[in-house]
Design an enzyme around this catalytic site. Structure first.
Site, PDB file in Angstrom:
ATOM      1  CG  HIS A  71       2.612   2.399   0.287  1.00 16.96           C
ATOM      2  ND1 HIS A  71       3.618   3.176   0.796  1.00 16.96           N
ATOM      3  CD2 HIS A  71       1.640   2.401   1.206  1.00 16.96           C
ATOM      4  CE1 HIS A  71       3.261   3.636   1.979  1.00 16.96           C
ATOM      5  NE2 HIS A  71       2.055   3.188   2.251  1.00 16.96           N
ATOM      6  CB  CYS A 100       1.480   6.597   1.601  1.00 18.55           C
ATOM      7  SG  CYS A 100       0.212   6.237   2.816  1.00 18.55           S
ATOM      8  CD  GLU A 134       6.226   2.981  -1.807  1.00 13.45           C
ATOM      9  OE1 GLU A 134       5.577   3.323  -2.806  1.00 13.45           O
ATOM     10  OE2 GLU A 134       5.964   3.371  -0.645  1.00 13.45           O
ATOM     11  NE  ARG A 192      -1.027   3.655  10.136  1.00 16.78           N
ATOM     12  CZ  ARG A 192      -0.242   4.697  10.418  1.00 16.78           C
ATOM     13  NH1 ARG A 192      -0.759   5.792  10.911  1.00 16.78           N
ATOM     14  NH2 ARG A 192       1.050   4.638  10.249  1.00 16.78           N
TER      15      ARG A 192
HETATM   16  N1  GLN Z   1      -0.885   7.547   8.036  1.00 17.13           N
HETATM   17  C1  GLN Z   1       0.496   7.735   7.785  1.00 17.13           C
HETATM   18  C2  GLN Z   1       0.922   9.162   8.113  1.00 17.13           C
HETATM   19  O1  GLN Z   1       0.216   9.928   8.602  1.00 17.13           O
HETATM   20  C3  GLN Z   1       0.871   7.410   6.358  1.00 17.13           C
HETATM   21  C4  GLN Z   1       0.825   5.929   6.156  1.00 17.13           C
HETATM   22  C5  GLN Z   1       1.679   5.404   5.058  1.00 17.13           C
HETATM   23  O2  GLN Z   1       2.620   6.035   4.574  1.00 17.13           O
HETATM   24  N2  GLN Z   1       1.380   4.168   4.723  1.00 17.13           N
HETATM   25  O3  GLN Z   1       2.016   9.513   7.836  1.00 17.13           O
END
Ligand code: GLN
Length: 197
Positions: free
Chosen positions: A180, A77, A182, A136
């Protein structure tokens, strides 16, 4: 084998737990002195904050040099964002490590309320689909030749387009996921990463 986990912000402890479960030694990377490792995990979290902290801690330049020298890496992410070569919708001062040749759009799957969970099939991973949690999450908009797409999802985007997008990519010894593993105790992608070392 010692695996560094970038531990400036985000869900790095969840990665420690996965490695513990695999009996692999992890090192929390908080300063450049912690970079004597055989591979590095860049966790989920907030990439804009991590971008500031990797610079203020002095980690950015030495870690970038190690990555460009072939240090194996796994990013989830926000970690995908930090390892990418090119970023859309980031902060203008946001830096990335340019370790995998993909273009990612920050928060491309939408805001927090658009978080979702789905099962995905991953090329080369046995034992059934992976449970993938998207929060996100970044969208991979473009992959260069030489980047292997290991999994994709079909998603209805806010602009009403329905597109199939990559969610796990690998180039040489760098692997990244938009989601994720994890957070749900899934260790099979970590095993793929460890297999690259
Ligand atoms: N939107 C986050 C960012 O810009 C990432 C979100 C996440 O790691 N769950 O870093």
């Amino acid at each position: 084998m010692r695996i560094g986990i970038l531990a400036l912000q985000g869900d790095f402890l969840n990665h420690v737990a996965v490695l513990d479960g695999l009996s692999v030694e992890s090192v929390l990377v908080k300063t450049p002195d912690d970079l004597d490792v055989d591979g590095i995990i860049v966790p989920g979290g907030e990439s804009t904050t991590m971008s500031l902290l990797i610079q203020s801690s002095g980690i950015y330049e030495p870690l970038k040099a190690l990555l460009h020298g072939g240090l194996p890496a796994f990013g989830t992410c926000a970690g995908m964002i930090l390892l990418a070569s090119s970023l859309m919708d980031g902060r203008t001062d946001q830096v990335t490590f340019d370790a995998i040749d993909i273009v990612v759009r920050r928060n491309g799957f939408g805001r927090q309320v658009a978080s979702f969970e789905t099962d995905i099939d991953v090329s080369g991973v046995e034992g059934g689909p992976l449970k993938a949690v998207f929060i996100r999450a970044p969208v991979v908009e473009k992959v260069a030749d030489g980047v292997e797409v290991l999994a994709e999802v079909k998603y209805n985007f806010a602009d009403s387009t329905n597109r199939v997008v990559p969610v796990i990519c690998r180039q040489e010894k760098v692997i990244v996921s938009s989601f994720h593993p994890e957070l749900v105790g899934e260790d099979r992608l970590h095993k793929v990463f460890l297999g690259l070392i």
